[in-house]
Design a protein around this motif. Structure first.
Motif, PDB file in Angstrom:
ATOM      1  N   GLU A 267       0.833  -1.215   0.000  1.00  0.00           N
ATOM      2  CA  GLU A 267       0.000   0.000   0.000  1.00  0.00           C
ATOM      3  C   GLU A 267       0.864   1.260   0.000  1.00  0.00           C
ATOM      4  OE1 GLU A 267      -3.597  -2.068   2.657  1.00  0.00           O
ATOM      5  OE2 GLU A 267      -2.271  -0.551   3.528  1.00  0.00           O
ATOM      6  N   LEU A 271       1.175   4.277  -2.875  1.00  0.00           N
ATOM      7  CA  LEU A 271       1.018   5.692  -2.539  1.00  0.00           C
ATOM      8  C   LEU A 271       2.241   6.499  -2.948  1.00  0.00           C
ATOM      9  CD1 LEU A 271      -0.624   5.401   1.003  1.00  0.00           C
ATOM     10  CD2 LEU A 271      -1.720   6.218  -1.097  1.00  0.00           C
ATOM     11  N   GLU A 274       2.348   6.945  -6.685  1.00  0.00           N
ATOM     12  CA  GLU A 274       1.367   7.957  -7.091  1.00  0.00           C
ATOM     13  C   GLU A 274       1.881   9.357  -6.802  1.00  0.00           C
ATOM     14  OE1 GLU A 274      -2.137   6.877  -4.960  1.00  0.00           O
ATOM     15  OE2 GLU A 274      -2.727   5.302  -6.379  1.00  0.00           O
ATOM     16  N   ARG A 275       2.530   9.523  -5.660  1.00  0.00           N
ATOM     17  CA  ARG A 275       3.083  10.828  -5.309  1.00  0.00           C
ATOM     18  C   ARG A 275       4.178  11.242  -6.283  1.00  0.00           C
ATOM     19  NH1 ARG A 275       6.380  12.250   0.298  1.00  0.00           N
ATOM     20  NH2 ARG A 275       7.155  14.279  -0.378  1.00  0.00           N
TER      21      ARG A 275
END
Length: 280
Positions: A267, A271, A274-275
């Motif tokens: 997870e 994240l 994506e950042r």
């Protein structure tokens, strides 16, 4: 025999410091072949004084100097670090990441085309030369690149070479595992105090029992179940204790802990990817 490459550590925290210690102690590198880069001047002064290595506070300078660039900064600053590294890295350099959760694809996308990348997942016992590190090769990394990275991390423990998709599992097991073992040692020491031992004696006995049991397993190559059976005798103390542990769900709890940590690692990696994508 030395590695014969100039290695720059971008970020000079505990793990980078452990690797520098291990490489120099093993004679794998000369001090002149290792550079530490960090924004903290006192940390660089400490490493330069202890090892006689060159240091820099300039990320671009350190990157351009190196044959092997080790990304040892916190993952949270990779959105700023990767573009700067990509702009300065030499086309013949090898890039090695020790950052949890940052995928090979995310690194390769921010490096010049064809850059060789290797991702690793070490753990904190590397600080005492007892680490366990998983190594995964990137798209362009060759066998000799993996062998070089293996030698670096073998200087502070043991290594395994795996496919990248397994690194979340590694994070759940050996990456997070020291925390589980420290909790177990603490609980064993508490138990020793409960049955009458002094705290210092209980903690020493608990820690040495874990260390000795792991050493016995590694050196004999026996299955842990067989070694467990060697300790137990009919109607004895060990089997009574094991019955209590099984009744309390220790085995299931440890399996669930590794699974939960591995899922969380995945997870966090999503994240972070994506950042990084948003910052492009």
């Amino acid at each position: 025999m030395t590695i014969g490459r100039k290695i720059a550590f971008l970020g000079a925290g505990n793990m980078a410091g452990a690797l520098i210690d291990g490489l120099l102690r093993a004679g794998a590198c000369a001090p002149s072949e290792v550079m530490a880069m960090d924004v903290r001047a006192p940390r660089l002064e400490e490493l330069a004084s202890r090892h006689g290595i060159p240091t820099s506070r300039d990320l671009g300078e350190a990157t351009a100097w190196a044959d092997v660039v080790v990304l040892a900064t916190k993952p949270q600053v990779f959105d700023r670090v990767l573009p700067a590294v990509g702009a300065a890295v030499r086309e013949d350099a090898l890039v090695v990441s020790i950052a949890a959760g940052v995928s090979i694809a995310a690194i390769e996308a921010r490096m010049p085309a064809g850059t060789r990348v290797v991702r690793t997942m070490p753990n904190t016992p590397a600080l005492v030369d007892a680490g366990a590190t998983a190594i995964a090769a990137g798209t362009h990394a060759a066998e000799e690149d993996v062998a070089l990275v293996k030698r670096v991390f073998d200087s502070v423990g043991v290594t395994v070479v795996l496919d990248e998709y397994l690194l979340d599992a590694v994070t759940g097991l050996s990456g997070s595992g020291p925390a589980y073992i420290f909790l177990i040692i603490e609980a064993l020491a508490d138990a020793g105090v409960k049955v009458g031992l002094h705290r210092d004696s209980a903690q020493l006995l608990a820690a040495q029992t874990v260390l000795g049991s792991a050493k016995l397993l590694l050196e004999t190559g026996e299955h842990p179940g067989r070694l467990k059976d060697m300790v137990t005798s009919p109607g004895g103390t060990a089997i009574a204790g094991l019955h209590t542990l099984e009744a309390g769900g220790l085995r299931t709890t440890l399996i669930n802990a590794v699974e939960s940590a591995a899922k969380r690692s995945h997870e966090l990696g999503v994240l972070l990817d994506e950042r990084l994508a948003k910052d492009e």
